[in-house]
Design a protein around this motif. Structure first.
Motif, mmCIF file in Angstrom:
data_model
loop_
_atom_site.group_PDB
_atom_site.id
_atom_site.type_symbol
_atom_site.label_atom_id
_atom_site.label_comp_id
_atom_site.label_asym_id
_atom_site.label_seq_id
_atom_site.Cartn_x
_atom_site.Cartn_y
_atom_site.Cartn_z
ATOM 1 N N ARG A 202 -6.179 4.658 5.869
ATOM 2 C CA ARG A 202 -6.200 3.290 5.340
ATOM 3 C C ARG A 202 -5.394 2.319 6.185
ATOM 4 N N TYR B 87 -8.915 -5.825 -3.373
ATOM 5 C CA TYR B 87 -8.093 -6.849 -2.719
ATOM 6 C C TYR B 87 -8.983 -7.983 -2.235
ATOM 7 N N ARG C 165 -13.455 5.327 6.911
ATOM 8 C CA ARG C 165 -12.049 5.515 7.300
ATOM 9 C C ARG C 165 -11.884 6.948 7.808
ATOM 10 N N GLU D 143 0.826 -1.218 0.000
ATOM 11 C CA GLU D 143 0.000 0.000 0.000
ATOM 12 C C GLU D 143 0.859 1.266 0.000
ATOM 13 N N ALA E 191 -11.887 -2.662 -1.540
ATOM 14 C CA ALA E 191 -12.852 -1.788 -0.889
ATOM 15 C C ALA E 191 -13.029 -0.572 -1.788
HETATM 16 N N1 GLY Z 1 -6.241 -0.473 3.776
HETATM 17 C C1 GLY Z 1 -7.318 -0.878 2.983
HETATM 18 C C2 GLY Z 1 -8.391 0.105 2.826
HETATM 19 O O1 GLY Z 1 -8.403 1.125 3.481
HETATM 20 O O2 GLY Z 1 -9.251 -0.132 2.022
#
Ligand code: GLY
Length: 388
Positions: A344, A262, A318, A56, A275
């Motif tokens: 994230r 993913y 998030r 990432e 996502a």
């Molecule tokens: N780290 C994965 C997301 O925020 O979708």
């Protein structure tokens, strides 16, 4: 009004970041409380739980990379300690990740990511399409190449949250199942919070760890209000029947037409597909379009998913910050600290956040590795108007 309950530390928010902060603070001997209507909830109920410091990686986020790697290094000991203490299986799986490309554009993007990883001294290996399929036979025949990253693992965030609730209980953390409505102030210092039913909870230090809601606690002075915003992510969960044998051995991810997708296979048989990333304010509606895009993109990578039962769809928020990095430690208001804005990387950053916050709460200062993440790097919060 005098507080009905007083602690050394009061953590506002019982998601994984608030809980790890409370647990570590209590372990250091601080009388600690958490206020949250539903401890163990929050974005961890939705998150896939990738521990993906390397796959990432984004341009411009090299400072964050240092913190991400510091937390990834802590994970084995952190998970072992939490499991031993609570008896919870965290679903921690050191399975590695394969990032793949479906067309020439994806491959160019992945080559760029590989070059950036190499410049950053990270361990990743370029594979041909055939080598990718040898590792993961369910991948589509059209996969053109990929990056194998053996150091990017996964954990089950729901189990992590449940274990942290237990760890907090065992460490003597007091849990107030209530909604913190406003900050209590005396002169120029934070002294606690007032809950929705008017109860005042007093504290020597208040940690605001409310995820995407952290900017909404009333009466926080504007110059220390955290500039976090909700960034919606929709996720679907499928089940991999055991009789089919191993479906995927590791996390598989890709950028398909510019969107990240993913697939995170758990030992429990759950397959998490995520996502979306949507700037939609406080909306947590699961939409047909969101689910369609996730399944369409995941199907291009792994066509066999169409055989699997669809067991859950969900959307979470998030806590985005202006530079995609967390806000950790003391603010300009005495008695008020932040642990928010993890965007994230909340699951990945949980171990280091606990340590950093415990250090800040006991010494008044951030440890060296966390200094770039001081909330003081932002001036007065400029929040986009969000619907109530
Ligand atoms: N780290 C994965 C997301 O925020 O979708």
């Amino acid at each position: 009004m005098s507080p009905t309950h007083t602690s050394d530390v009061l953590v506002v928010g019982g998601g994984i970041i608030g809980l790890v902060t409370a647990w570590r603070a209590a372990q250091r001997g601080l009388a600690t409380a958490v206020v949250d209507p539903e401890p163990g909830g929050g974005a961890a109920r939705v998150a896939a739980g990738m521990l993906a410091a390397v796959t990432e990686l984004h341009y411009g986020e090299q400072t964050l990379l240092g913190l991400n790697l510091a937390s990834a290094r802590r994970y084995p000991d952190f998970a072992a300690e939490l499991t031993e203490l609570t008896g919870h299986d965290l679903g921690y799986r050191r399975c590695g990740t394969l990032a793949v490309a479906l067309d020439a554009d994806d491959r160019a993007h992945l080559r760029e990511l590989h070059a950036l990883q190499q410049r950053s001294g990270l361990d990743s290996q370029w594979l041909s399409g055939r080598e990718c399929r040898r590792l993961e036979p369910m991948l589509a025949p059209g996969v053109r190449g990929g990056l194998r990253v053996d150091g990017d693992h996964q954990i089950d965030p729901r189990r992590l949250a449940a274990a942290l609730v237990t760890a907090c209980e065992r460490a003597g953390v007091v849990v107030h199942r209530a909604w913190a409505e406003r900050l209590a102030l005396a002169g120029d210092r934070a002294t606690g919070v007032v809950t929705a039913d008017g109860t005042e909870l007093g504290a020597g230090q208040v940690v605001l760890a409310g995820g995407s809601l952290s900017g909404r606690l009333a009466d926080v002075p504007p110059d220390v209000l955290p500039p976090v915003r909700p960034v919606k992510g929709q996720v679907v969960r499928l089940t991999m029947p055991a009789r089919l044998g191993p479906f995927l051995n590791r996390t598989v991810r890709a950028v398909v037409r510019g969107s990240h997708v993913y697939l995170v296979p758990r030992e429990s048989g759950e397959l998490v597909i995520g996502a979306t990333s949507e700037e939609m304010g406080w909306d947590t509606t699961v939409t047909a379009g969101g689910v369609y895009e996730l399944l369409r993109d995941a199907h291009e990578l792994v066509p066999g998913i169409t055989e699997l039962p669809l067991t859950e769809t969900r959307a979470g928020l998030r806590p985005g910050s202006p530079d995609n990095a967390p806000l950790l430690g003391p603010t300009g208001l005495e008695g008020l600290l932040l642990a928010t804005g993890h965007y994230r990387n909340g699951v990945l950053l949980t171990p280091v956040t606990g340590d950093v916050m415990a250090h800040a709460l006991t010494t008044g200062e951030l440890p060296e590795e966390a200094r770039p993440f001081t909330p003081r790097r932002f001036g007065a919060a400029v929040l986009t108007e969000q619907p109530a």
